[in-house]
Scaffold this active site. Structure first.
Site, PDB file in Angstrom:
ATOM      1  N   HIS A  99       0.791  -1.231   0.000  1.00 18.88           N
ATOM      2  CA  HIS A  99       0.000   0.000   0.000  1.00 18.88           C
ATOM      3  C   HIS A  99       0.824   1.283   0.000  1.00 18.88           C
ATOM      4  CE1 HIS A  99      -3.130  -2.915   1.162  1.00 18.88           C
ATOM      5  NE2 HIS A  99      -3.949  -2.064   0.590  1.00 18.88           N
ATOM      6  N   LYS A 120      -8.714   1.287  -6.049  1.00 18.17           N
ATOM      7  CA  LYS A 120      -9.435   2.525  -5.729  1.00 18.17           C
ATOM      8  C   LYS A 120      -8.527   3.487  -4.978  1.00 18.17           C
ATOM      9  CE  LYS A 120     -13.524   2.574  -7.305  1.00 18.17           C
ATOM     10  NZ  LYS A 120     -14.347   3.620  -7.841  1.00 18.17           N
TER      11      LYS A 120
END
Ligand code: MSP
Length: 525
Positions: free
Chosen positions: A158, A308
């Protein structure tokens, strides 16, 4: 009809912190195509999908949006995740939410059982946690931050800072299952697929396993630990259990015995949870391990996983609004080797829509039906005369392609199955060009030959409608209806897929009807 071979397939359950993008839809379509194929083959199938609703990630998103987590998940499930299944035409048998009461009750039974069997203990713990992954990160997945996160430890996936957590937790003695897991991968070499995924998992487990922290006490959005409600169950343990709770674990033994074990389809990012933690949990509970875990690749945008959080997500209906759900399903299953990464491009989608669906398959269907109507009284399919070598080649190729497609599905090679079926489309188009039925129609002396050629084409379409029905869920029934075979052969869904390639099922004299355009022209906006 007696129940066939059991085939219970699952998708991952999706985090409802956000709306779905085409990467999520990709997993769903693959699972749906595989299940429809097995269902149409007479297997005793069950397709499970659902949503993963507990944990910090969801809690934080809900709070940031001024909602309680339950309000937030209800809203997202109803407005985004269930509608996704309609958008891409998924025929799931069940939809489980981890906030379902049935799930929560059965999860508690499972956890109690692990504790009674001595697999759970309490200990102090400190580790670096990634809320995006909902996981304490192993050292190999911790990197130094850059830019605004310089000087901090960030998650390799991430790219966001990890959070140092220090808690008293309950632990699952996962380390005790290392050898049993290695034995499993050895005894059942296709337990993890594809091969590259299997090697990665074996290497990971060979290094040794840590015990797993399975509870959290710093927030309460989760399933309370039955013997200590100051803790909630770790979200991944809660989520993995959906595969068992949805088919009755702990409460409906008959259902569980009928369905379990499942075959899991997951993205490669969550393979380890499914191929290591989950079978270890099942072993500890004395239950059969899954039938297998298949890790598929990612849809990439600019070389990176579409996501997203990186603002690269494309909503599935951006594609289906223009091209329809059949094109969506076909494109992703055909263009990307299942198990490998693939890039999505509008140009490639448009080109395949035009060349393969509209010109290749759609045109073939409309031409054949139009010729039967034009050349035969009342649109009745002619009887074939004597077959020539060219006709027999069509027949043998069709049978071989249908069998190879089925074999490809058995090994999860969906792209290969479609490529095989497409050899039939191409062969029939080539056959028409060579045989020139329009020229045969001009001479009464060629009447018998014309009958053989058009029967061959119509029977080829019959087989194609059956073979393509798991993928082209809208076009195949339209073709079936235009072929007029419902009365003589029965419903499309009742056609046994594994014998679709056997020649001569279409009855001469069957009256064909109108075929609406299967893949209409798309005008560039
Ligand atoms: N909630 C967990 C799964 C729990 S299963 C017991 C989760 N959810 S997720 O919503 O983040 O991801 C669900 C699935 O979507 C995963 O299989 C993941 O790999 C897949 N994908 C998410 N982005 C994707 C792409 N860009 N491409 C292909 N698949 C993608 O993980």
């Amino acid at each position: 009809m007696p129940a066939g071979r059991p085939f219970y397939l699952t998708t991952p359950i999706f985090y409802v912190n956000d709306v779905p993008h085409i990467g999520h839809a990709y997993t769903e379509v693959a699972a749906d195509v595989l299940t429809r194929w097995h269902r149409q083959s007479g297997d005793d199938t069950w397709l499970l999908t659902g949503t993963d609703e507990h944990g910090q990630k969801i809690l934080r998103t809900a709070t940031a949006n001024g909602a309680t987590p339950k309000e937030w998940t209800d809203r997202l499930v109803e407005s985004a995740w269930k509608p996704l299944l309609e958008t891409i035409d998924i025929a799931n048998d069940d939809f489980i939410r981890t906030t379902d009461e049935r799930h929560e009750r059965r999860v508690k039974l499972f956890i109690e059982k692990l504790r009674e069997a001595g697999h759970i203990y309490e200990a102090e713990f400190e580790g670096l946690y990634c809320v995006g992954c909902e996981e304490f990160k192993p050292a190999s997945e911790i990197v130094e931050g850059v830019g605004e996160y310089a000087g901090q430890k960030v998650c390799a996936i991430h790219g966001r800072p990890l959070e140092l957590m220090h808690e008293k937790n309950y632990f699952f003695r996962m380390s005790a299952f290392q050898q049993q897991l290695l034995d499993l991968y050895k005894a059942q070499p296709d337990f993890v697929q594809p091969e590259s995924a299997r090697n990665e998992v074996v290497a990971f487990v060979s290094q040794g396993l840590n015990d797993l922290s399975i509870s959290r006490s710093s927030f309460d959005w989760g399933i309370p630990i039955p013997w200590d409600d100051s803790h909630v169950l770790y979200v991944w343990v809660d989520a993995l259990l959906n595969y068992a709770t949805a088919v009755g674990y702990g409460e409906d033994d008959a259902d569980f015995a009928r369905r379990w074990p499942a075959q899991h389809i997951v993205g490669k990012d969550i393979l380890r949870f499914h191929a290591v933690i989950w079978p270890a949990m099942l072993m500890a509970a004395g239950l059969p391990v899954p039938a297998g875990v298949f890790g598929h690749g990612w849809l990439l945008v600019g070389g990176e996983k579409m996501s997203k959080s990186k603002l690269t997500g494309i909503a599935p209906n951006e594609i289906t609004d223009t091209f329809g759900s059949d094109a969506f399903r076909y494109y992703f299953m055909r263009a990307i080797s299942f198990g490998q990464d693939g890039s999505f491009s509008w140009e490639d989608l448009s080109a395949r829509y035009q060349a393969e669906l509209a010109n290749g398959f759609g045109n073939l269907a409309s031409r054949v039906i139009a010729m039967v109507k034009r050349y035969y009284e009342g649109g009745a399919v002619p009887a074939p005369g004597e077959y020539t070598a060219a006709d027999i080649t069509v027949q043998t190729n069709l049978l071989a392609a249908a069998l190879s497609a089925d074999a490809a599905i058995e090994k999860f090679a969906i792209h290969e199955a479609l490529a095989q079926v497409w050899t039939i489309v191409d062969a029939l188009n080539g056959y028409i060009t060579e045989q020139e039925p329009w020229a045969l129609a001009k001479d009464e002396a060629d009447r018998e030959r014309l009958g053989t050629v058009l029967y061959t084409c119509a029977e080829g379409l019959r087989a194609l409608a059956v073979l393509l029905s798991p993928v082209l869920t809208k076009a195949a029934p339209k073709l079936w209806s235009a072929l007029g075979v419902e009365a003589s052969l029965g419903a499309l869904a009742a056609q046994p897929l594994r014998s679709a390639g056997e020649w001569g099922q279409l009855k001469p004299g069957t009256v064909v009807g109108d075929l609406e355009p299967l893949f209409p022209r798309i005008d560039a906006a």
